[in-house]
Write a protein that holds these residues in place. Structure first.
Motif, short mmCIF file in Angstrom:
data_model
loop_
_atom_site.label_atom_id
_atom_site.label_comp_id
_atom_site.label_asym_id
_atom_site.label_seq_id
_atom_site.Cartn_x
_atom_site.Cartn_y
_atom_site.Cartn_z
N ILE A 184 -42.54 -16.70 13.67
CA ILE A 184 -42.42 -17.51 12.56
C ILE A 184 -41.10 -17.81 12.12
CG2 ILE A 184 -42.93 -17.81 10.06
CD1 ILE A 184 -45.41 -16.29 10.64
N ALA A 185 -40.26 -16.76 12.31
CA ALA A 185 -38.63 -16.82 11.97
C ALA A 185 -38.07 -17.75 13.13
CB ALA A 185 -38.26 -15.44 11.84
N GLN A 186 -38.37 -17.49 14.37
CA GLN A 186 -37.82 -18.17 15.27
C GLN A 186 -38.19 -20.07 14.99
OE1 GLN A 186 -38.72 -17.05 19.11
NE2 GLN A 186 -37.22 -18.56 20.27
N GLU A 187 -39.54 -19.99 14.81
CA GLU A 187 -39.96 -21.58 14.54
C GLU A 187 -39.20 -22.05 13.12
OE1 GLU A 187 -44.31 -21.08 14.37
OE2 GLU A 187 -44.50 -21.05 16.35
N LYS A 188 -39.03 -21.29 12.18
CA LYS A 188 -38.52 -21.60 11.14
C LYS A 188 -36.81 -22.30 11.46
CE LYS A 188 -40.64 -19.58 7.27
NZ LYS A 188 -40.64 -18.73 6.04
N ASN A 189 -36.47 -21.52 12.12
CA ASN A 189 -34.97 -21.51 12.65
C ASN A 189 -34.96 -22.96 13.42
OD1 ASN A 189 -32.27 -21.09 12.92
ND2 ASN A 189 -32.49 -20.75 15.05
N SER A 190 -35.63 -23.01 14.39
CA SER A 190 -35.99 -24.37 15.28
C SER A 190 -36.17 -25.43 14.57
CB SER A 190 -36.96 -23.84 16.51
OG SER A 190 -36.74 -22.83 17.14
N ALA A 191 -37.27 -25.42 13.66
CA ALA A 191 -37.52 -26.65 12.67
C ALA A 191 -36.44 -26.96 11.68
CB ALA A 191 -38.92 -26.08 11.51
N THR A 192 -35.67 -25.82 11.24
CA THR A 192 -34.29 -26.27 10.33
C THR A 192 -33.29 -27.02 11.25
OG1 THR A 192 -34.79 -24.28 8.94
CG2 THR A 192 -32.50 -24.99 9.18
N GLN A 193 -32.96 -26.70 12.55
CA GLN A 193 -32.22 -27.16 13.23
C GLN A 193 -32.50 -28.66 13.69
OE1 GLN A 193 -31.25 -24.86 16.69
NE2 GLN A 193 -30.76 -23.12 15.74
N ALA A 194 -33.86 -28.93 13.91
CA ALA A 194 -34.51 -30.07 14.20
C ALA A 194 -34.50 -31.02 13.27
CB ALA A 194 -36.10 -30.00 14.81
N LEU A 195 -34.83 -30.53 11.94
CA LEU A 195 -34.50 -31.28 10.69
C LEU A 195 -33.11 -32.01 10.40
CD1 LEU A 195 -35.93 -32.49 8.16
CD2 LEU A 195 -35.53 -30.29 7.01
N ALA A 196 -32.26 -30.66 10.41
CA ALA A 196 -30.84 -31.22 10.39
C ALA A 196 -30.46 -32.28 11.47
CB ALA A 196 -29.87 -30.05 10.45
N GLY A 197 -30.79 -31.98 12.80
CA GLY A 197 -30.58 -32.80 13.73
C GLY A 197 -31.18 -34.40 13.46
N SER A 198 -32.39 -34.32 12.93
CA SER A 198 -33.09 -35.60 12.60
C SER A 198 -32.43 -36.29 11.47
CB SER A 198 -34.70 -35.47 12.26
OG SER A 198 -35.34 -34.76 13.17
N ILE A 199 -32.04 -35.55 10.48
CA ILE A 199 -31.32 -36.23 9.34
C ILE A 199 -29.98 -36.86 9.88
CG2 ILE A 199 -30.14 -36.11 7.27
CD1 ILE A 199 -32.66 -34.17 6.53
N ALA A 200 -29.18 -36.24 10.86
CA ALA A 200 -27.69 -36.52 11.14
C ALA A 200 -28.15 -37.67 12.24
CB ALA A 200 -27.15 -35.27 11.72
N HIS A 201 -29.06 -37.66 13.02
CA HIS A 201 -29.23 -38.89 13.95
C HIS A 201 -29.54 -40.14 13.21
CE1 HIS A 201 -30.48 -41.12 17.18
NE2 HIS A 201 -31.74 -41.29 16.73
N GLU A 202 -30.45 -40.13 12.30
CA GLU A 202 -31.12 -41.18 11.49
C GLU A 202 -29.89 -41.86 10.72
OE1 GLU A 202 -33.40 -42.71 12.55
OE2 GLU A 202 -34.92 -41.23 13.75
N MET A 203 -29.18 -40.88 10.05
CA MET A 203 -28.33 -41.39 8.96
C MET A 203 -27.10 -42.02 9.48
SD MET A 203 -29.37 -40.90 6.00
CE MET A 203 -27.82 -41.09 5.01
N ARG A 204 -26.86 -41.94 11.03
CA ARG A 204 -25.58 -42.45 11.57
C ARG A 204 -25.65 -43.81 11.32
NH1 ARG A 204 -26.42 -38.98 15.88
NH2 ARG A 204 -25.19 -37.05 15.78
N ASN A 205 -26.88 -44.87 11.47
CA ASN A 205 -26.90 -45.98 11.15
C ASN A 205 -26.50 -46.73 9.93
OD1 ASN A 205 -27.48 -48.92 12.20
ND2 ASN A 205 -29.49 -48.70 10.94
N PRO A 206 -27.25 -46.19 8.89
CA PRO A 206 -27.11 -46.54 7.38
C PRO A 206 -25.43 -46.24 7.09
CG PRO A 206 -28.46 -44.66 7.43
CD PRO A 206 -28.42 -45.22 8.97
N LEU A 207 -24.84 -45.07 7.48
CA LEU A 207 -23.45 -44.57 7.13
C LEU A 207 -22.54 -45.55 7.77
CD1 LEU A 207 -23.66 -40.88 7.14
CD2 LEU A 207 -23.25 -42.26 5.31
N GLY A 208 -22.98 -45.88 9.11
CA GLY A 208 -22.10 -46.77 9.83
C GLY A 208 -22.01 -48.13 9.25
N GLN A 209 -23.27 -48.83 8.55
CA GLN A 209 -22.99 -49.93 7.74
C GLN A 209 -22.38 -49.70 6.66
OE1 GLN A 209 -24.73 -52.79 8.34
NE2 GLN A 209 -25.01 -51.94 10.36
#
Length: 698
Positions: A184-209
């Motif tokens: 569970i701890a490992q999954e939470k860590n992976s989910a946190t990393q995935a969440l951070a990566g998702s937000i970072a990736h998807e925010m590049r376009n609006p921030l670039g605009q």
């Protein structure tokens, strides 16, 4: 949790069909059972061995291999097969051999080993006991049927062996629990990393605009010359500045929506359907295309919209626009290598479903990927993609009562089809009647002036308003409007922006200066235009207009907009002179809120944390508190708890509205449990904020 729910959760927890479990079952279980037949029969010469039992266990394990190649194998029934397989290859066979070999010492050891392995595959104690009991009982029945009259002569210490079995089960579950917590701890860590990566990736376009538009604004600003007047900005440059500001606002809005979408998708938060409304597919789709942040005019020219077969659908505008944004963004990404390709957006009426089709003439999607496109975290060739976008689009379309599907041929095209349930004329008429009935008291006997040089557009709006008991006057241009306003007071003006002689902007400016009569200087003005919404919104707001409606509009949209303005006007009249405390550790947030609220005649005081807020509340009298949830020293939750526990009844009952960037249910529930009356998510929409304040102060 009731009994049925507990059983369901136990079965879910005890059915762990992971890829790892299937692989170990296939590549360890199958060969082990097959080889052990020869090992025990010819090497150890045990009394009983059965090739039929061994080959059946081997085949049961091998069948599970199909699941690795075809995830849809047996569908929801694979879970039943999985337990049947485990029961047969573990408790049934091991116990059957134990009995058939008259409790041979080797099989006593193997029985303990079997228990430990079964625990590893079935981590829920209730399901484990069920599988174990079924397997053991089946083995006993097998023994009685195949060995009638056979006598068992156990020569081992049964109580001692039972203790070993009991502690094997206990130790197995202690180990399993420890392993599960680590997982569970490992999954939470992976989910946190995935969440951070998702937000970072998807925010590049609006921030670039935002970055692009700020640079464009900087280039168009006149040079800074201290002590001297700057060169005036011409109309063309001013229009460009407004466009860049509008595009920046839209990019920020999209970024906020992306963050909310990702958080909701990760938390599997149900989509709120209460805000859905009836709208024209052509109008909302065109609005989405206009608001999309294209990187260049060439990119914009790739999108071709055919709106001949317009229809009415029931949607949430923000969510529908997000779906189109996601589809266009994905298509444009793949079309970068196909400069001559296009994106065709088409409206199509149907018998049961109306459709919005988004087709691009790009590289296409491989057939094997089509069924996986809408699975969370699956990406098809998009570098850095998260796979959350299409998954969320699927949820949105299902919330609309429809669906999203994809057709594609590699090297030719990709087409996404958005299905929307057909809205019957009876349903539309019923909704119109409900809308009119609900808002008639707000509109009745109101004097509204429609200003438009196009008679057909005036007639269209007039027809809608007369049903509500409105007194309608008309003007063909800005000058005629000023003349009518100077003669009589009005409750609202609907103003076309582009007119000859005097346009809507100039007319609004003169009205605000009192040239349409002092009584009409603060009359609400709603812009009515065919211009792209996101561009016109900034200009009309700056010109002192209170709303914006795009042409053509539906009856429901016009009533909704005007009713909101009348309701807000009534609400704001009750706020003048009210005192309000803003508790927030961010000075920027306090200043922004204070600026908005003081314009409504509200008296504002400020606090930087919960402790200061409590001191000010105890020393003064306030009609309402805006309380940030996350503050140093004492946060909003703790401060609200103290407020509600106060012996001063006036203080204990003061309305508190929580402000936070957290949109998850846990944060909202925590705020409500602490005694907050309401909860708003940052950034806060000004209109919603004022409505909430008015609601709780009343």
């Amino acid at each position: 949790m009731n009994f049925v729910s507990y059983i369901k959760s136990a079965v879910l927890e005890g059915t762990q069909i992971s890829r790892f479990n299937i692989v170990t079952a296939v590549f360890l279980g199958a060969p082990a059972h097959f080889l052990y037949y020869f090992l025990f029969k010819y090497a150890f010469h045990l009394p009983y061995e059965s090739f039929a039992l061994r080959i059946t266990a081997t085949l049961l394990c091998l069948v599970a291999l199909v699941k690795l190649r075809n995830p849809e194998f047996l569908g929801k029934y694979f879970a039943i097969y999985w337990h049947i397989m485990l029961i047969f290859v573990l408790p049934f066979i091991f116990t059957a051999y134990l009995l058939k070999n008259d409790f041979h010492e080797l099989w006593l050891y193997w029985e303990i080993f079997m228990i430990f392995i079964l625990i590893a595959y079935v981590p829920n104690w209730l399901v484990f006991l069920f599988d174990l009991l079924v397997g053991v009982v089946a083995a006993i029945l097998f023994f009685l049927i195949t060995s009638p009259g056979a006598q068992l002569n156990p020569d081992f210490n049964i109580p001692l062996y039972s203790i070993v079995v009991f502690f094997t089960i206990v130790a197995g579950y202690v180990f399993s629990y420890s392993n599960k917590q680590g997982q569970i701890a490992q999954e939470k860590n992976s989910a946190t990393q995935a969440l951070a990566g998702s937000i970072a990736h998807e925010m590049r376009n609006p921030l670039g605009q935002v970055k692009y538009n700020l640079e464009a604004i900087e280039q168009n600003l006149p040079g800074y010359q201290p002590g001297r007047l700057s060169a005036p900005i011409n109309d063309f440059t001013l229009d460009k500045l407004y466009r860049h500001v509008a595009q920046s606002k839209m990019a920020v809005k999209r970024g906020s929506q992306v963050i909310t979408m990702i958080l909701d998708e990760v938390r599997e938060k149900p989509i709120d359907t209460t805000s859905f409304f009836y709208a024209s597919a052509a109008v909302i789709t065109q609005k989405a295309i206009d608001e999309y942040g294209f990187e260049s005019s060439e990119e914009r020219d790739k999108v071709v919209f055919d709106k001949k077969e317009d229809f009415v659908f029931k949607v949430g505008e923000t969510m529908y626009v997000f779906v189109l944004f996601n589809l266009m963004m994905n298509a444009l990404y793949f079309l970068k290598s196909y400069p001559k390709s296009k994106i065709f957006i088409t409206l199509e009426k149907g018998a049961q479903f109306n459709r919005v089709k988004v087709m691009d003439t790009g590289p296409g999607i491989p057939t094997e990927n089509l069924d996986k496109l809408f699975n969370a975290y699956f990406t098809s060739g998009k570098k850095g993609g998260t796979g959350l976008g299409l998954s969320y689009c699927k949820r949105v379309m299902q919330a609309f009562g429809g669906d999203i599907t994809c057709n594609s041929v590699v090297g030719q095209y990709t087409e996404f089809v958005l299905d929307f349930p057909v809205i019957s004329n009876d349903e539309l008429q019923r909704r119109r009647d409900e809308l009119v009935a609900a808002n008639r008291s707000l509109f009745e006997n109101k004097r509204i002036l429609i200003v438009d040089d196009e008679r057909t557009d005036r007639d269209e709006v007039k027809e809608i308003l007369l049903v509500l008991g409105v007194l309608v006057e008309e003007a063909g241009d800005g000058k005629e409007a000023l003349q009518k306003l100077s003669e009589d007071p009005y409750d609202l003006v609907i103003m076309n922006l582009n007119m000859p002689l005097m346009d809507g902007y100039k007319a609004a400016e003169m009205i605000r200066r009192g040239e349409g009569g002092s009584k009409n200087a603060i009359v609400p003005i709603v812009a009515y235009t065919a211009m792209p919404y996101y561009i016109a919104r900034s200009k009309t707001k700056k010109a002192g207009m209170q709303g914006l409606i795009t042409k053509p509009c539906l009856q429901s949209e016009l009533i909704r907009q005007l009713a909101g303005i009348f309701q807000q006007k009534l609400s704001l009249q009750s706020l003048k002179g009210k005192s309000l405390l803003i508790a927030d550790d961010s000075s920027f947030n306090r200043v922004a809120l204070k600026t908005v609220l003081e314009k409504q005649g509200i008296v504002i005081d400020e606090a930087v944390d919960g402790i200061e807020a409590l001191k000010k509340l105890e020393g003064g009298s306030f009609d309402l508190v805006l309380m940030d949830l996350r503050m140093p020293l004492s946060d909003g939750i703790s401060a609200t708890n103290h407020i509600r526990q106060s012996e001063n009844q006036e203080l204990a009952s003061v309305p508190v509205i929580g402000l936070s960037g957290d949109s998850d249910e846990a944060s909202i529930e925590e705020a409500m449990h602490a005694g907050m009356n309401d909860y708003l998510i940052k950034p806060v929409d000004t209109r919603v904020l004022l409505m909430k304040i008015s609601q709780w102060i009343r």
